[in-house]
Every structure is written in structure tokens, then in C-alpha cells.
Design a protein around this motif. Structure first.
Motif, short mmCIF file in Angstrom:
data_model
loop_
_atom_site.label_atom_id
_atom_site.label_comp_id
_atom_site.label_asym_id
_atom_site.label_seq_id
_atom_site.Cartn_x
_atom_site.Cartn_y
_atom_site.Cartn_z
N ALA A 72 -8.44 -12.08 9.45
CA ALA A 72 -9.29 -13.17 8.68
C ALA A 72 -8.62 -13.27 7.24
O ALA A 72 -8.46 -14.30 6.76
CB ALA A 72 -10.83 -12.51 8.45
N SER A 76 -6.69 -16.41 5.82
CA SER A 76 -6.92 -17.03 4.65
C SER A 76 -5.78 -17.38 3.61
O SER A 76 -5.93 -17.79 2.56
CB SER A 76 -8.12 -16.42 3.99
N LEU A 222 -13.68 -18.57 5.32
CA LEU A 222 -12.88 -18.95 6.45
C LEU A 222 -13.31 -20.31 6.74
O LEU A 222 -14.51 -20.69 6.61
CB LEU A 222 -13.46 -18.04 7.68
N LYS A 226 -11.14 -21.80 11.78
CA LYS A 226 -10.80 -20.14 11.90
C LYS A 226 -11.82 -19.23 12.53
O LYS A 226 -11.41 -18.21 13.30
CB LYS A 226 -10.08 -19.84 10.49
#
Ligand SMILES: N[C@@H](CCC(=O)O)C(=O)O
Length: 304
Positions: A72, A76, A222, A226
Motif C-alpha cells: 500500500a 501510494s 489509497l 488501488k
């Protein structure tokens, strides 16, 4: 109306009576000493209620569960090349297997096997001056909890015996799929895996995957696209070579770690985290799998 606390209490009573509790991971010496009688279950509903049984506020080594949070963070970061450097297919092999990496020219099957997570570590190491602090800040930020920390004894223990991870990193490097030095990437990777959290903290960290990318403080961390993609990878690749079994028995996207933790979630509804340090032969928490199967069967809440 389902009484979630009753459901959790029932599961707790059942698992605490079980004699065959699996075997703790021993290839990381520090994890071999954990008492297999520990058990915790924590449920966080999107509507705000939380429920817990057992040691849901005791910390343990979350290991591969961090792979989702590292993915994650990497996702990003703008302008990175995750999709060129990694595939998103289940491997059907143990998490530390090397043969596929050789045959498939250094492109790991997915970000949740070790070789894939090492590529994600490489992206994070490239992006930040102090990657360990940056990753820790990220986890503290999405959970709103500054008490979360690494367990450097566990990291050191793995560094001394992580032969297969060194092999994977060297293989990646030989194929040109590692931009930084092997030692720098693995130094970050081992520390990332040593993150120590409670089931409650894990539920809070994964809340954004059940809440369209908005973390616990309601800040978007997010995009929805995603979140959709990472949840899909959790469903198909989150349980080593037992992802099919977990989908079949439990029916939720999730991720396990060799510390005996499992987190799973139903988008828009809840996050559930469990810890039982004894593993089955595939490296997943034996009673953790059972507890989650019981939870989705009793509540009839799964993605299917
Ligand atoms: N640090 C562990 C993580 C394994 C896991 O939890 O699956 C390793 O690289 O072997």
C-alpha cells in the motif's frame, strides 16, 4: 441481529479446548519461543463497534501481514513501476520458493511471496532516505497509534538465518530487478517484517481496505482502484500455497504471517484479526484459519 460478542465467545471457548494447536515457526529462532496457547480475535465493524476475545491487546510478530501495508505504501508513491516488476498471479508454491523466480526471469509471481515483497522493499528503499522510519510512520499514521514499533530482536534473529531471502534477493539482483544493494534492501525487509502489533492494531491498520481507502482518521490513503486491486491480491495470493483453501473455507480477502496472525476483511462491513502462533503444514495459523472459518459460517458474512 447477530450478537458478534457471543459469536466470538463461542469460537474462543471452542479453540481454547483444542489440543492440536499447530507448531510455531522455527526457522526464525526468535519466533520458536512463543507460547502456542496464546489466542486472540478482534473484530472491527465499519459501523464503529469493536469486539474482542483473548489476548487481543497483546503484541506479536506480524511478519508477512506487513507485506500488504508495504504494498500500500509503495502503491501510494507516484511514478513507480510495480506492475512492470511484479506479477499478480498466485504462485501455488511456498512463500520462500525460488524455482519459479529463476524460470520466470526474476519477475516474482506476486507481492506477497517473499521475492515479490523484496521488490516492494526495493521500491520503498529507493523512495525514502530513512525507509524504516517512513514505513513505521505510515503504519502509525493509518492506525492513529504511535505506540506501534518494530521488534529488533526478531529482525536480528531473521537476519542471521534468512538464507533463502538472501538467495531470492541475489537472484532478483542478477535479473536486474533490484535497484539497491541486496544488504540494504534486506536490512529494511527484515525490520519491516519484525513489526509488532496487537490484533486490535492490525484491524485498525487494515480498516482502509474495508473502507474504500479511507483510514481510521477518515483521511484517504489509497484510491478506490488501488483498494480493489490490493484486496484482489489478498484473496488470490494472501495465504501462501493455501489461498484456494482460505477462499473455500473462509471466503474473505486476507493475509497471514508466520507469527501466527491472520487478518481478513469484508469490504464495507468489517475487519477481523486473529492470532494463534501454532502453524499448519502450509505456514498458516492452524486455529486462526479454523476461527475465521467458524466466524464466516456462523455469521454468513463472506464475499460469496
Ligand atoms: N520474515 C518472514 C516472513 C514470512 C511470512 O510471514 O510469511 C520471511 O521472510 O520468511
Amino acid at each position: 441481529m447477530i450478537n458478534y460478542q457471543d459469536v466470538l465467545n463461542g469460537i474462543y471457548q471452542e479453540v481454547m479446548a483444542m489440543k492440536d494447536r499447530g507448531v510455531p515457526a522455527s526457522y526464525i529462532p526468535e519466533l520458536a519461543n512463543v507460547d502456542i496457547n496464546n489466542f486472540a480475535l478482534h473484530l472491527k465493524m465499519n459501523s464503529g463497534e469493536t469486539y474482542g476475545v483473548g489476548q487481543s491487546t497483546t503484541t506479536f510478530s506480524v511478519q508477512s501481514i506487513t507485506k500488504v501495508l508495504a504494498l500500500a505504501l509503495a502503491a501510494s508513491i507516484d511514478n513507480n513501476d510495480i506492475l512492470e516488476r511484479l506479477d499478480v498471479e498466485p504462485s501455488g508454491h511456498p512463500f520462500n520458493q525460488l524455482a519459479l523466480l529463476e524460470v520466470e526471469n526474476g519477475i516474482p509471481r506476486n507481492p506477497f511471496i517473499n521475492s515479490g515483497a523484496i521488490v516492494i522493499s526495493d521500491i520503498i528503499v529507493s523512495a525514502f532516505k530513512n525507509p524504516k522510519q517512513e514505513f513505521l510512520n505510515y503504519v502509525r499514521d493509518i492506525t492513529g497509534d504511535n505506540s506501534i514499533d518494530y521488534d529488533l530482536k526478531v529482525a536480528k534473529s531473521e537476519k542471521e538465518t534468512g538464507y533463502r531471502n538472501y538467495a531470492a534477493a541475489h537472484l532478483l539482483k542478477s535479473f536486474g530487478n533490484l535497484k539497491n544493494e541486496v544488504n540494504d534492501v534486506l536490512d529494511f525487509y527484515f525490520v519491516q517484517c519484525s513489526l509488532s502489533m496487537t490484533c486490535e492494531q492490525i484491524s485498525n491498520a487494515f480498516y482502509m481496505f474495508a473502507n474504500r481507502g479511507k483510514c481510521i482518521s477518515n483521511v484517504t490513503r489509497l484510491t478506490e482502484q488501488k483498494v480493489k486491486r490490493i484486496n484482489a491480491i489478498m484473496l488470490t495470493c494472501g495465504f501462501y500455497d493455501e489461498a484456494g483453501e482460505f477462499a473455500f473455507e473462509v471466503g474473505l480477502p486476507g493475509k497471514s504471517g508466520v507469527g501466527g496472525g491472520i487478518v481478513a476483511l469484508l469490504p464495507e462491513h468489517f475487519v477481523i484479526s486473529v492470532w494463534s502462533p501454532g502453524l499448519n503444514s502450509r505456514g498458516n495459523s492452524k486455529l486462526g484459519m479454523y476461527a475465521l472459518e467458524q466466524f464466516t459460517t456462523k455469521t454468513q458474512l463472506s464475499i460469496f
